[in-house]
Design a protein around this motif. Structure first.
Motif, PDB file in Angstrom:
ATOM      1  N   LEU A  85      22.617  -1.411   5.315  1.00  0.00           N
ATOM      2  CA  LEU A  85      22.109  -0.786   6.265  1.00  0.00           C
ATOM      3  C   LEU A  85      22.757  -1.595   7.478  1.00  0.00           C
ATOM      4  O   LEU A  85      23.361  -1.150   8.386  1.00  0.00           O
ATOM      5  CB  LEU A  85      20.579  -1.007   6.740  1.00  0.00           C
ATOM      6  N   TYR A  86      22.929  -3.004   7.340  1.00  0.00           N
ATOM      7  CA  TYR A  86      23.428  -3.887   8.221  1.00  0.00           C
ATOM      8  C   TYR A  86      25.030  -3.441   8.254  1.00  0.00           C
ATOM      9  O   TYR A  86      25.516  -3.442   9.264  1.00  0.00           O
ATOM     10  CB  TYR A  86      23.351  -5.418   7.843  1.00  0.00           C
ATOM     11  N   GLU A  87      25.727  -3.249   7.145  1.00  0.00           N
ATOM     12  CA  GLU A  87      27.211  -2.901   7.042  1.00  0.00           C
ATOM     13  C   GLU A  87      27.349  -1.772   8.066  1.00  0.00           C
ATOM     14  O   GLU A  87      28.291  -1.628   8.931  1.00  0.00           O
ATOM     15  CB  GLU A  87      27.582  -2.567   5.722  1.00  0.00           C
ATOM     16  N   GLN A  88      26.489  -0.643   7.870  1.00  0.00           N
ATOM     17  CA  GLN A  88      26.576   0.572   8.750  1.00  0.00           C
ATOM     18  C   GLN A  88      26.225   0.119   9.939  1.00  0.00           C
ATOM     19  O   GLN A  88      26.992   0.805  11.142  1.00  0.00           O
ATOM     20  CB  GLN A  88      25.508   1.544   8.034  1.00  0.00           C
ATOM     21  N   MET A  89      25.282  -0.595  10.428  1.00  0.00           N
ATOM     22  CA  MET A  89      25.025  -0.703  11.824  1.00  0.00           C
ATOM     23  C   MET A  89      25.919  -1.399  12.460  1.00  0.00           C
ATOM     24  O   MET A  89      26.626  -1.359  13.550  1.00  0.00           O
ATOM     25  CB  MET A  89      23.709  -1.630  11.859  1.00  0.00           C
ATOM     26  N   ALA A  90      26.619  -2.586  11.732  1.00  0.00           N
ATOM     27  CA  ALA A  90      27.649  -3.250  12.420  1.00  0.00           C
ATOM     28  C   ALA A  90      29.096  -2.478  12.446  1.00  0.00           C
ATOM     29  O   ALA A  90      29.670  -2.834  13.461  1.00  0.00           O
ATOM     30  CB  ALA A  90      28.133  -4.303  11.452  1.00  0.00           C
ATOM     31  N   ALA A  91      29.227  -1.499  11.717  1.00  0.00           N
ATOM     32  CA  ALA A  91      30.481  -0.539  11.878  1.00  0.00           C
ATOM     33  C   ALA A  91      30.236   0.287  12.891  1.00  0.00           C
ATOM     34  O   ALA A  91      31.231   0.768  13.800  1.00  0.00           O
ATOM     35  CB  ALA A  91      30.412   0.369  10.648  1.00  0.00           C
ATOM     36  N   HIS A  92      29.005   0.600  13.620  1.00  0.00           N
ATOM     37  CA  HIS A  92      28.976   1.500  14.620  1.00  0.00           C
ATOM     38  C   HIS A  92      28.306   0.955  15.912  1.00  0.00           C
ATOM     39  O   HIS A  92      28.119   1.658  16.966  1.00  0.00           O
ATOM     40  CB  HIS A  92      28.044   2.559  14.168  1.00  0.00           C
ATOM     41  N   ILE A  93      27.644  -0.316  16.011  1.00  0.00           N
ATOM     42  CA  ILE A  93      27.093  -0.739  16.921  1.00  0.00           C
ATOM     43  C   ILE A  93      27.969  -2.018  17.328  1.00  0.00           C
ATOM     44  O   ILE A  93      28.007  -3.185  16.678  1.00  0.00           O
ATOM     45  CB  ILE A  93      25.281  -1.274  16.801  1.00  0.00           C
ATOM     46  N   SER A  94      28.326  -2.216  18.490  1.00  0.00           N
ATOM     47  CA  SER A  94      29.300  -3.062  18.901  1.00  0.00           C
ATOM     48  C   SER A  94      28.684  -4.527  19.013  1.00  0.00           C
ATOM     49  O   SER A  94      29.153  -5.663  18.640  1.00  0.00           O
ATOM     50  CB  SER A  94      30.075  -2.944  20.277  1.00  0.00           C
ATOM     51  N   TRP A  95      27.586  -4.651  19.591  1.00  0.00           N
ATOM     52  CA  TRP A  95      26.868  -6.090  19.716  1.00  0.00           C
ATOM     53  C   TRP A  95      26.687  -6.759  18.258  1.00  0.00           C
ATOM     54  O   TRP A  95      26.594  -7.932  18.229  1.00  0.00           O
ATOM     55  CB  TRP A  95      25.670  -6.145  20.485  1.00  0.00           C
ATOM     56  N   LEU A  96      26.580  -5.867  17.277  1.00  0.00           N
ATOM     57  CA  LEU A  96      26.550  -6.611  15.798  1.00  0.00           C
ATOM     58  C   LEU A  96      27.759  -7.155  15.176  1.00  0.00           C
ATOM     59  O   LEU A  96      27.648  -7.736  14.330  1.00  0.00           O
ATOM     60  CB  LEU A  96      25.588  -5.364  14.875  1.00  0.00           C
ATOM     61  N   LYS A  97      28.649  -6.768  15.573  1.00  0.00           N
ATOM     62  CA  LYS A  97      30.124  -7.081  15.095  1.00  0.00           C
ATOM     63  C   LYS A  97      30.505  -8.690  15.409  1.00  0.00           C
ATOM     64  O   LYS A  97      30.063  -9.069  16.388  1.00  0.00           O
ATOM     65  CB  LYS A  97      31.130  -6.321  15.678  1.00  0.00           C
ATOM     66  N   GLU A  98      30.822  -9.294  14.082  1.00  0.00           N
ATOM     67  CA  GLU A  98      30.980 -10.803  14.305  1.00  0.00           C
ATOM     68  C   GLU A  98      32.425 -10.663  14.910  1.00  0.00           C
ATOM     69  O   GLU A  98      33.272 -10.050  14.706  1.00  0.00           O
ATOM     70  CB  GLU A  98      30.738 -11.378  12.779  1.00  0.00           C
TER      71      GLU A  98
END
Length: 99
Positions: A85-98
């Motif tokens: 779930l986190y991988e998908q969220m990080a791929a689509h939500i810019s503020w989650l990207k490291e």
């Protein structure tokens, strides 16, 4: 269908949780063959042993599922779900990207 919905994503976990630690077809088949051979070799003929042999359920359990029912995820299984779930969220939500 999910693909037709804006802002909706499907996170697949079925294969990983179903296959567990047996990631290759060869490992799954080898495990099933060993389970069947051990039941036959030990001359187990209880209804539970025969049911296990006929159902194709491996003698070794899936390390991502509960030992109580072999269906619901255990802590490792939930961690896999969380990571996917986190991988998908990080791929689509810019503020989650490291960064």
């Amino acid at each position: 269908m999910i693909q037709q919905q804006h802002g909706m994503y499907f996170v697949s976990i079925n294969k990983q949780l179903t296959d567990g630690q047996f990631t290759t077809a060869k490992s799954r088949k080898t495990l099933e063959e060993k389970a069947a051979a051990s039941i036959i070799a030990e001359n187990h003929d209880s209804p539970a042993d025969i049911e296990q042999l006929l159902s194709g359920q491996p003698a070794q359990s899936n390390k991502y599922l509960s030992n109580d029912d072999h269906f619901h995820p255990n802590l490792k299984g939930y961690q896999i779900m969380t990571n996917r779930l986190y991988e998908q969220m990080a791929a689509h939500i810019s503020w989650l990207k490291e960064e």
